[in-house]
Design an enzyme around this catalytic site. Structure first.
Site, PDB file in Angstrom:
ATOM      1  N   LYS A  81       0.825  -1.213   0.000  1.00 39.00           N
ATOM      2  CA  LYS A  81       0.000   0.000   0.000  1.00 39.00           C
ATOM      3  C   LYS A  81       0.861   1.265   0.000  1.00 39.00           C
ATOM      4  O   LYS A  81       0.515   2.247  -0.653  1.00 39.00           O
ATOM      5  CB  LYS A  81      -0.947   0.008   1.208  1.00 39.00           C
ATOM      6  CG  LYS A  81      -2.113  -0.938   1.054  1.00 39.00           C
ATOM      7  CD  LYS A  81      -3.115  -0.759   2.183  1.00 39.00           C
ATOM      8  CE  LYS A  81      -4.315  -1.658   1.947  1.00 39.00           C
ATOM      9  NZ  LYS A  81      -5.308  -1.532   3.028  1.00 39.00           N
ATOM     10  N   CYS A 178     -14.137  -3.948  10.100  1.00 40.11           N
ATOM     11  CA  CYS A 178     -15.038  -3.713   8.963  1.00 40.11           C
ATOM     12  C   CYS A 178     -15.248  -4.999   8.171  1.00 40.11           C
ATOM     13  O   CYS A 178     -16.267  -5.172   7.512  1.00 40.11           O
ATOM     14  CB  CYS A 178     -14.478  -2.621   8.062  1.00 40.11           C
ATOM     15  SG  CYS A 178     -14.542  -0.987   8.824  1.00 40.11           S
TER      16      CYS A 178
END
Ligand SMILES: [Zn+2]
Length: 246
Positions: A81, A178
């Site tokens: 990332k 999440c």
């Protein structure tokens, strides 16, 4: 100013102006976590013309990230990332100096930052970042989002305020994720945008946000604000936030 056209829409604001733009140019922000919060926050900070952006994450882009982590493209799946984010942000604004760190080196880099954005998604990382910010006397912009709920708070113990640990005691409880609980992209994106907003305001000298918790009900589109009290027995900041600066 090297690129007036790029920044003209914010320089025209009385609260920013040429001086504010120079302050941003002279500033360094550190973003921990390049997920749904950090994607948006880092993009706005780069777009606004910060001098240096420090990025910290240990994950690689997964297919399930693309629904909300708007810095990444399909072709980034499998890539670190930090690397994918740095490439996108550099393409957005090549004037911003970008440095990337893994999570542990990122904590060390706090000392080089003027402001820190916690865009992570777990309590161990949040506690570590908070403690390092208190020790280094750096302001911390904390964001969180899950289901249809968002939270935003700014902590400034150097200015006499509470810290993240005053708000959330470490009771060993694992945070919901999440992955299990779910999230809509715009919910986490809204909180990430507000983290960038608060950081930009802070860096140009608008610093009224510290010590309050803003909670968002994204189903009803309603915000509530609470004042956070400094915990006199806080194991992280007690004795360090004497309030003598206000
Ligand atoms: Zn505290």
């Amino acid at each position: 100013m090297s690129d007036f056209a790029r920044y003209s829409r914010q320089v025209v604001l009385r609260e920013v102006g040429v001086n504010g733009q120079q302050l941003l140019r002279d500033s360094t922000a550190l973003v921990f976590g390049l997920g749904g919060l950090g994607s948006i926050a880092a993009a706005y900070l780069a777009g606004a013309g910060l001098g240096r952006l420090l990025l910290s994450d240990r994950d690689r882009v997964e297919r399930s990230n693309l629904q909300r982590q708007v810095l990444y493209r399909q072709t980034d799946v499998g890539r670190a990332k930090t690397e994918a984010a740095a490439a996108q942000l550099c393409a957005l604004n090549p004037d911003v100096e970008i440095e990337t760190f893994d999570a542990d080196a990122g904590v060390e880099a706090i000392r080089a930052a003027d402001i820190v954005l916690d865009c992570t998604d777990n309590f161990p990382a949040r506690y570590t970042i908070n403690a390092a910010c208190v020790a280094a006397r750096k302001p911390l912009v904390s964001g969180a989002a899950i289901r249809f709920e968002g939270q935003l708070a700014v902590f400034d113990t150097a200015g006499g305020g509470p810290c993240y640990r005053c708000l959330y005691a470490d009771d060993g409880e694992a945070a919901e994720t999440c992955e299990e609980a779910g999230i809509l992209g715009p919910v986490v994106g809204t909180v990430g945008a507000l983290q960038a907003l608060v950081a930009l305001k802070w860096l140009v000298g608008l610093r009224e946000d510290a010590g309050r918790l803003h909670s968002w009900d994204a189903r009803r589109l309603q915000w509530r604000t609470h004042t956070i009290s400094a915990d006199p027995d806080c194991p992280v900041c007690a004795g360090k936030n004497l309030g003598i600066h206000r």
